[in-house]
Design a protein around this motif. Structure first.
Motif, PDB file in Angstrom:
ATOM      1  N   THR A  68      78.851  74.225  18.541  1.00 58.08           N
ATOM      2  CA  THR A  68      78.840  75.194  17.455  1.00 58.08           C
ATOM      3  C   THR A  68      78.358  76.532  18.002  1.00 58.08           C
ATOM      4  N   VAL A  69      79.164  77.553  17.778  1.00 56.07           N
ATOM      5  CA  VAL A  69      78.849  78.896  18.252  1.00 56.07           C
ATOM      6  C   VAL A  69      78.498  79.755  17.044  1.00 56.07           C
ATOM      7  N   THR A  70      77.415  80.476  17.151  1.00 55.37           N
ATOM      8  CA  THR A  70      76.990  81.340  16.055  1.00 55.37           C
ATOM      9  C   THR A  70      77.380  82.792  16.326  1.00 55.37           C
ATOM     10  N   GLY A  71      77.612  83.521  15.236  1.00 56.04           N
ATOM     11  CA  GLY A  71      77.842  84.954  15.329  1.00 56.04           C
ATOM     12  C   GLY A  71      79.293  85.388  15.344  1.00 56.04           C
ATOM     13  N   THR A 107      82.782  86.324  13.844  1.00 58.40           N
ATOM     14  CA  THR A 107      83.191  86.777  12.515  1.00 58.40           C
ATOM     15  C   THR A 107      84.671  87.135  12.406  1.00 58.40           C
ATOM     16  N   THR A 131      83.840  77.488  10.729  1.00 54.75           N
ATOM     17  CA  THR A 131      82.699  76.610  11.006  1.00 54.75           C
ATOM     18  C   THR A 131      81.984  76.964  12.307  1.00 54.75           C
ATOM     19  N   GLY A 132      82.615  77.746  13.165  1.00 51.87           N
ATOM     20  CA  GLY A 132      82.040  78.067  14.463  1.00 51.87           C
ATOM     21  C   GLY A 132      82.220  76.952  15.478  1.00 51.87           C
ATOM     22  N   TYR A 137      77.923  85.756  22.393  1.00 48.47           N
ATOM     23  CA  TYR A 137      77.539  84.879  21.278  1.00 48.47           C
ATOM     24  C   TYR A 137      76.563  83.830  21.779  1.00 48.47           C
ATOM     25  N   ALA A 166      74.618  77.154  18.878  1.00 49.50           N
ATOM     26  CA  ALA A 166      73.607  76.752  17.910  1.00 49.50           C
ATOM     27  C   ALA A 166      72.800  75.611  18.518  1.00 49.50           C
TER      28      ALA A 166
END
Length: 68
Positions: A7-10, A12, A39-40, A64, A67
């Motif tokens: 899972t990668v955050t940031g 968009t 969902t990332g 990035y 998570a």
């Protein structure tokens, strides 16, 4: 063949997806990268298991973070 999902955050937008895909694809042995923007989730397919540290470094190179 190995598959791992991170899972990668940031992320968009499509540019974010392209950046992460480009960097993760550069890891030796990676044959496919599939990113689900809402969902990332980033699914990495490779010939042999890839070290999470390598994926983390590639994602950070794209700007990035993983998570967790």
């Amino acid at each position: 063949m190995a598959e791992s999902t991170y899972t990668v955050t940031g992320m968009t937008c499509g540019h974010c997806v392209a950046s992460v895909t480009e960097e993760v694809t550069k890891i030796d042995g990676v044959t496919d990268v599939a990113v689900d923007l809402p969902t990332g989730a980033v699914k990495v397919t490779s010939a042999a298991p890839v070290a999470e540290a390598d994926v983390r470094a590639a994602v950070e190179e794209a700007g990035y973070a993983l998570a967790g």
